[in-house]
Design an enzyme around this catalytic site. Structure first.
Site, PDB file in Angstrom:
ATOM      1  N   GLU A 175       0.827  -1.213   0.000  1.00  0.00           N
ATOM      2  CA  GLU A 175       0.000   0.000   0.000  1.00  0.00           C
ATOM      3  C   GLU A 175       0.859   1.261   0.000  1.00  0.00           C
ATOM      4  O   GLU A 175       0.823   2.065   0.933  1.00  0.00           O
ATOM      5  CB  GLU A 175      -0.956  -0.010   1.192  1.00  0.00           C
ATOM      6  CG  GLU A 175      -1.962  -1.158   1.115  1.00  0.00           C
ATOM      7  CD  GLU A 175      -3.052  -1.104   2.173  1.00  0.00           C
ATOM      8  OE1 GLU A 175      -2.841  -0.475   3.216  1.00  0.00           O
ATOM      9  OE2 GLU A 175      -4.116  -1.701   1.959  1.00  0.00           O
ATOM     10  N   GLU A 369      -5.463  -8.430  -1.032  1.00  0.00           N
ATOM     11  CA  GLU A 369      -6.141  -8.287   0.263  1.00  0.00           C
ATOM     12  C   GLU A 369      -7.604  -7.977   0.033  1.00  0.00           C
ATOM     13  O   GLU A 369      -7.927  -7.104  -0.788  1.00  0.00           O
ATOM     14  CB  GLU A 369      -5.572  -7.120   1.078  1.00  0.00           C
ATOM     15  CG  GLU A 369      -4.240  -7.372   1.701  1.00  0.00           C
ATOM     16  CD  GLU A 369      -3.776  -6.218   2.576  1.00  0.00           C
ATOM     17  OE1 GLU A 369      -4.638  -5.538   3.176  1.00  0.00           O
ATOM     18  OE2 GLU A 369      -2.564  -5.995   2.639  1.00  0.00           O
TER      19      GLU A 369
END
Ligand code: BGP
Length: 470
Positions: A175, A369
């Site tokens: 991220e 995810e």
């Protein structure tokens, strides 16, 4: 109307995803140094608790460091084709600037990846997931300092070489867009009074882009067959109304995320970002050669997390009605339900996200995810009936199947936290994602015993039928 085939490709990578700092524990064992996560008892938000004695659940995690064989056996039973984890930088270079790597740390991941392969899983490895050596923060100021690029490159090269042949799928930073939302977790950044935060965050991001390009370069040199991707937290944003102002606000909010993949996939700063830099007086250093590096070493695929969608509006009143998220809060969407943590559940938004990313880049996508964080109840007979989790995942997988039928090149899907672990945004254990329950609570009590939840058999069947039976 002719029927469209809706099925996942053969060899689709079904699995689960975790991060070293959220489950390994053993935070000071076998030469490991202190990381930023080890001093963040409150999760990704910093500055953190004033109380030095505050319990930090990351320290013990779920003791995966000692129990990984048992846990991987459970994932093997689930039928995982792959398993995503990260390498704790501080197990390999305890201080970040050490001359030599720590052999005990390297050996741990050798054993871990061997065991994954033994259980039939392809390791998917994030080089840096939400942590860095604390020493690099204290001594160098984290990613604001250009020198950190070299330390990261050394770390990346060390692991890329060592695990060459064992690991085929890599990601450079988890991220990467988080540096703008949680700068300590994302970039090891601590600000002084009066500093220009935006400048520093973009400088840190620039250093990470260069570091990421260097890791891609190294990976391609070491093993041209390996795949190395970027990883963004997707934050697909809808306009609150058809008011063109809201529509443009949504586009701009999306770009806050996509600017990161734009740079890593295309290899250069997009023009809209240059305008943003000028208008906001953002200035940072780009050294000679950086832009060539970024252009020449772009990623092979796009990894991303997807939990929810967001809303943008220019209406000040509406902006006050916030809904929660892991990285940011936004306006509530009246069409969606929320999780117990206020995250807005939007399966169709996943199909949108997949299509937007594929239209934009035409590169393979990997959902690394997705999942539902919820409080689970252990029944008197010891069972855990987590139908809400099954419902969440089913609805998302259905939309993935639609996106594949739309023509999106999707290579895999790893649900977040296939075994309960410490959460990132709030650093707690009661927010559970797993198919496997772990007996440990927010106070650090419990036996750490593992129990299969109802969703275990369900996901096992999903994998067995390659996503046909949901
Ligand atoms: C992502 C992170 C993960 C993870 C997940 C769920 O942003 O990459 O590390 O934890 O969010 O968030 P949380 O743990 O806060 O529920």
């Amino acid at each position: 109307m002719a029927e469209v085939k809706k099925e996942f490709p053969q060899g689709f990578l079904w699995g689960g995803a975790v991060a070293a700092n959220q489950l390994e524990g053993a935070y000071q064992e076998d030469g490991k140094g202190l990381s930023t996560a080890d001093v963040s008892p409150d999760g990704i938000m910093y500055p953190t608790s004033e109380d030095p004695a505050k319990l930090n659940l990351y320290h013990d995690g779920i003791d995966f460091y000692h129990r990984y064989k048992e846990d991987l056996a459970l994932f093997g039973e689930l039928g995982f084709k792959c398993f995503r984890t990260s390498i704790a930088w501080t197990r390999i270079f305890p201080n970040g600037d050490d001359a030599e790597p720590n052999e005990a740390g390297l050996k741990f991941y050798d054993d871990l990846f061997d065991e994954m392969r033994k259980q039939g899983m392809e390791p998917v490895v994030t080089i840096s997931h939400y942590e860095m050596p604390l020493n690099l923060v204290k001594k160098y100021g984290g990613w604001r300092n250009r020198e950190v690029i070299g330390f990261y490159e050394k770390f990346a090269r060390t692991v890329l070489e060592r695990y060459n042949g064992k690991v085929k799928y890599w990601m450079t930073f988890n991220e990467i867009n988080v540096v703008l939302h949680a700068p300590f977790t994302g970039g090891g950044l601590v600000f002084e009074e009066g500093e220009n935060k935006l400048n520093i965050m973009y400088q840190a991001a620039h250093h990470q882009f260069v570091a990421s390009a260097l890791a891609v370069k190294a990976s391609h040199e070491i093993n041209p067959e390996a795949q190395i991707g970027c990883m963004i937290a997707s934050m697909t944003t809808y306009p609150l109304t058809p008011n063109p102002d809201d529509v443009f606000a949504a586009l701009e909010q999306d770009r806050k995320t996509l600017q990161f993949s734009d740079v890593q996939v295309r290899g250069y700063y997009p023009t809209y970002l240059k305008r943003y830099f000028t208008e906001n007086e953002i200035e940072f250093e780009i050294a000679a050669g950086d832009e060539d590096l970024m252009r020449e070493h772009t990623v092979d695929y796009i990894g991303f997390s997807y939990y929810m969608s967001f809303i943008a509006t220019t209406d000040e009143e509406k902006l006050k009605e916030a809904a929660a998220g892991n990285l940011m809060t936004g306006v509530k969407n009246p069409y969606l339900k929320s999780s117990e943590w206020g995250w807005q559940i939007d399966p169709k938004g996943l199909r949108t996200t997949l299509n937007v990313l594929y239209d934009r880049y035409q590169k393979p996508l990997f959902i690394v995810e997705n999942g539902l964080g919820a409080v689970d109840k252990v029944e008197e007979d010891g069972s855990i009936q987590d139908d809400y989790r099954i419902d969440y995942l089913r609805a998302h997988i259905e939309q993935m199947r639609e996106a594949v039928a739309d023509g999106v090149d999707l290579i895999g899907y790893t649900t977040w936290g296939p075994i309960d672990l410490v959460s990132a945004s709030t650093a707690e254990l009661k927010k559970r994602y797993g198919f496997v329950y772990v007996d440990r609570d927010n106070e650090g009590n419990g036996t750490l015993e593992r129990t299969k939840k109802k969703s275990f058999a369900w996901y096992q069947r999903v994998i067995e039928t390659n996503g046909q039976e949901l």
